[in-house]
Design a protein around this motif. Structure first.
Motif, PDB file in Angstrom:
ATOM      1  N   GLU A 286      36.274  50.859  67.631  1.00 40.69           N
ATOM      2  CA  GLU A 286      36.075  52.023  66.753  1.00 40.69           C
ATOM      3  C   GLU A 286      36.436  51.689  65.312  1.00 40.69           C
ATOM      4  O   GLU A 286      35.801  52.175  64.382  1.00 40.69           O
ATOM      5  CB  GLU A 286      36.891  53.219  67.262  1.00 40.69           C
TER       6      GLU A 286
ATOM      7  N   LEU B 242      33.454  50.028  63.869  1.00 40.28           N
ATOM      8  CA  LEU B 242      32.400  50.987  63.513  1.00 40.28           C
ATOM      9  C   LEU B 242      32.769  51.724  62.221  1.00 40.28           C
ATOM     10  O   LEU B 242      31.916  51.929  61.358  1.00 40.28           O
ATOM     11  CB  LEU B 242      32.166  51.995  64.646  1.00 40.28           C
TER      12      LEU B 242
ATOM     13  N   VAL C 191      26.427  51.171  73.256  1.00 41.11           N
ATOM     14  CA  VAL C 191      25.400  52.008  73.885  1.00 41.11           C
ATOM     15  C   VAL C 191      25.498  53.431  73.332  1.00 41.11           C
ATOM     16  O   VAL C 191      26.421  53.751  72.595  1.00 41.11           O
ATOM     17  CB  VAL C 191      25.538  52.049  75.435  1.00 41.11           C
ATOM     18  N   ALA C 192      24.522  54.235  73.705  1.00 41.69           N
ATOM     19  CA  ALA C 192      24.482  55.665  73.350  1.00 41.69           C
ATOM     20  C   ALA C 192      24.711  55.864  71.848  1.00 41.69           C
ATOM     21  O   ALA C 192      24.085  55.191  71.047  1.00 41.69           O
ATOM     22  CB  ALA C 192      25.470  56.444  74.217  1.00 41.69           C
ATOM     23  N   VAL C 193      25.644  56.746  71.478  1.00 40.75           N
ATOM     24  CA  VAL C 193      25.792  57.094  70.062  1.00 40.75           C
ATOM     25  C   VAL C 193      26.166  55.862  69.226  1.00 40.75           C
ATOM     26  O   VAL C 193      25.751  55.725  68.077  1.00 40.75           O
ATOM     27  CB  VAL C 193      26.824  58.248  69.878  1.00 40.75           C
ATOM     28  N   ASP C 194      26.913  54.939  69.826  1.00 39.61           N
ATOM     29  CA  ASP C 194      27.300  53.727  69.096  1.00 39.61           C
ATOM     30  C   ASP C 194      26.087  52.840  68.831  1.00 39.61           C
ATOM     31  O   ASP C 194      25.956  52.244  67.760  1.00 39.61           O
ATOM     32  CB  ASP C 194      28.360  52.941  69.880  1.00 39.61           C
ATOM     33  N   LEU C 195      25.210  52.754  69.822  1.00 39.33           N
ATOM     34  CA  LEU C 195      23.982  51.964  69.649  1.00 39.33           C
ATOM     35  C   LEU C 195      23.120  52.596  68.556  1.00 39.33           C
ATOM     36  O   LEU C 195      22.571  51.902  67.694  1.00 39.33           O
ATOM     37  CB  LEU C 195      23.202  51.907  70.971  1.00 39.33           C
ATOM     38  N   ARG C 196      23.036  53.926  68.588  1.00 38.47           N
ATOM     39  CA  ARG C 196      22.227  54.608  67.579  1.00 38.47           C
ATOM     40  C   ARG C 196      22.818  54.398  66.186  1.00 38.47           C
ATOM     41  O   ARG C 196      22.091  54.261  65.210  1.00 38.47           O
ATOM     42  CB  ARG C 196      22.095  56.103  67.907  1.00 38.47           C
TER      43      ARG C 196
ATOM     44  N   ALA D  52      19.474  61.894  68.204  1.00 33.02           N
ATOM     45  CA  ALA D  52      18.693  60.993  69.066  1.00 33.02           C
ATOM     46  C   ALA D  52      17.202  61.351  69.046  1.00 33.02           C
ATOM     47  O   ALA D  52      16.506  61.137  70.026  1.00 33.02           O
ATOM     48  CB  ALA D  52      19.233  61.011  70.492  1.00 33.02           C
TER      49      ALA D  52
END
Lengths: 259, 220
Positions: free
Chosen positions: B6, B9, B73-78, B210
């Motif tokens: 985190e 990010l 993945v998911a929000v982190d991938l986005r 998304a």
């Protein structure tokens, strides 16, 4: 459930309102989901969430544990597997299982694979030879063991033993394969081989796999179901679960922010 | 406990905001150079573009490392996908600042003509779009990003109108042909500026909701 109409046109396994209790403790709560044929469905969730219990309920492996109470329906090809008329041995032939720890019999490689067909009454040596060769080929183990089929299975490496167990499950010609963390005890190369097998097996089998490895679920499965505290939180196409899951709990789990 | 991942990010987001601030300053100076006829400031903008390029590479590298090592993945991938897209757009905004600065010399003696055209108004709207798109990224506001996307038509319409006004001035006064031609090129650059802001806003909507709105405005 979030699955598209087209994806769910055919249903191999259909579970409705499944509840399971270990004594007084409820391990599965009102689970309802459908799994299409020739697809891989991954079950994910933290330890104790019920995913392995759910997997075992699909071929009645929980029957072997005392003090288990089950209600609800598990239908495979529209037949309730918990119907009293169902022959459990026959059921487990159709729905094979591969466990986390490879568990070959302390017999030769040949005998491990021939065991299932033999107890099903096949005695013809030529036919057994054919089955052993073709199943070991399907499990991508043939080239490594073809010259030493008489050798003890216990002498194989961990990865080879696991592929032997897969061959053993395939030898009785199942329709569904249940895999409970089949690669968690293996090194990356052996893991990659198992994952490749799972991918190839889709053509002929319906596969349900429990895994703690999120990337493995993402790599091998078409659908992913997220379980938490005995409940099914979300099931959807794997690419949806790993890019934009509907539920916050699912997102927190797949991104590692859980708890 | 905040995880190492985190922090990475957060660091990436901070880096992107710094990149945004740098190109905003570039645009600010390029406009001041253009409308004030300040060639020294234009030179500074052109020289500083190397800093934008360096930061562009750093952010790309940072995204590559996170993708390779953490497999988000998911929000982190986005976030990673949006970050790559937004970074790319910001680098091109930086290039437009250079393009604007490069026209300063040619228009140094036509600043009155320049100020009376609606080019200044157009640049202002496009710059607000760039700022708002970055604000929507920082605040995670899909609504604000949606408003940025809606503003693109305003800039395009104003561009067409400004184009016609400048051409009319060129037809009426031969002395305005040369600066007018340069200003027509500037209109194109400013339209591109608004397009980049729109692309950033689309990246924000993908990150937050998304939804892929690129080439698909009906989703908004």
């Amino acid at each position: 459930m979030g699955l598209t109409e087209s994806a769910m046109h055919d249903i191999k396994i259909s579970v409705r309102d499944l509840n399971l209790y270990y004594g007084g403790k409820q391990a599965l709560r009102n689970i309802s989901l459908d799994m299409p044929p020739n697809r891989v469905t991954a079950l994910i969730g933290p330890s104790g969430c019920g995913k392995s219990t759910f997997l075992r309920s699909l071929n009645r492996m929980n029957d072997l544990i005392g003090n288990v109470k089950i209600n609800g329906k598990v239908m495979v090809d529209n037949v309730d597997v918990y119907d009293r008329k169902v022959d459990v041995v026959e059921l487990r032939k159709r729905i094979g299982m591969i466990f986390q720890k490879s568990n070959p019999f302390p017999k030769s490689i040949f005998e491990n694979v021939a065991y299932g067909p033999r107890i099903n009454g096949l005695g013809d040596r030529k036919r057994l030879d054919e089955i052993v060769e073709s199943t070991l080929k399907k499990a991508a183990l043939w080239d490594e063991v073809k010259d030493e089929l008489g050798k003890s299975a216990m002498a194989l490496s961990g990865g080879q033993q696991q592929r032997l167990c897969i061959a053993r499950a395939l030898a009785v010609d199942p329709e569904v394969l249940l895999m409970d963390e089949p690669a968690s005890a293996l090194d990356p190369i052996a893991t990659a081989k198992i994952e490749e097998l799972i991918y190839e097996f889709k053509e002929n089998y319906t596969i349900v796999i429990v895994t703690h490895n999120m990337q493995q679920a993402a790599r091998v499965s078409d659908f992913t179901a997220f379980f938490y505290m005995g409940e099914l939180i979300e099931i959807d196409e794997t690419r949806k679960i790993f890019t934009s899951p509907e539920k916050k709990q699912t997102e927190d789990y797949v991104t590692g922010r859980f708890g | 406990m905040e995880r190492h991942f985190e922090r990475e990010l957060d660091d990436l987001k901070r880096h992107l905001v710094e990149m945004g601030a740098l190109v905003d300053r570039q645009l600010d100076d390029a406009c001041e150079a253009l409308f004030g006829g300040r060639e020294d400031l234009a030179r500074a903008v052109i020289d500083r573009d190397v800093e934008v390029d360096v930061m562009d590479n750093e952010i790309d590298k940072q995204c590559q490392n996170i993708l390779a090592l953490s497999q988000p993945v998911a929000v982190d991938l986005r976030l990673l996908i949006s970050a790559l897209q937004i970074n790319n757009q910001l680098e091109r905004v930086g290039d437009i600042a250079v393009n604007v600065a490069e026209r300063t010399e040619a228009l140094a003696r036509s600043t009155t003509f320049l100020r009376t055209s609606r080019l200044q108004e157009m640049i202002q709207i496009a710059r607000i779009m760039v700022r708002d798109s970055l604000d929507s990224f920082v605040s995670g506001s899909a609504a604000q990003a949606g408003r940025v996307i809606a503003s693109d038509d305003v800039v395009d319409n104003l561009g067409r109108e400004t184009f016609r006004t400048i051409v009319r001035s060129m037809q009426e006064d031969n002395a305005k042909i040369e600066p007018g031609a340069v200003m027509l090129i500037l209109i194109h650059h400013v339209e591109r500026l608004a397009d980049h802001a729109t692309n950033i806003a689309e990246g924000v909507i993908f990150l937050v909701e998304a939804k892929l709105v690129k080439h698909n405005p009906g989703v908004l």
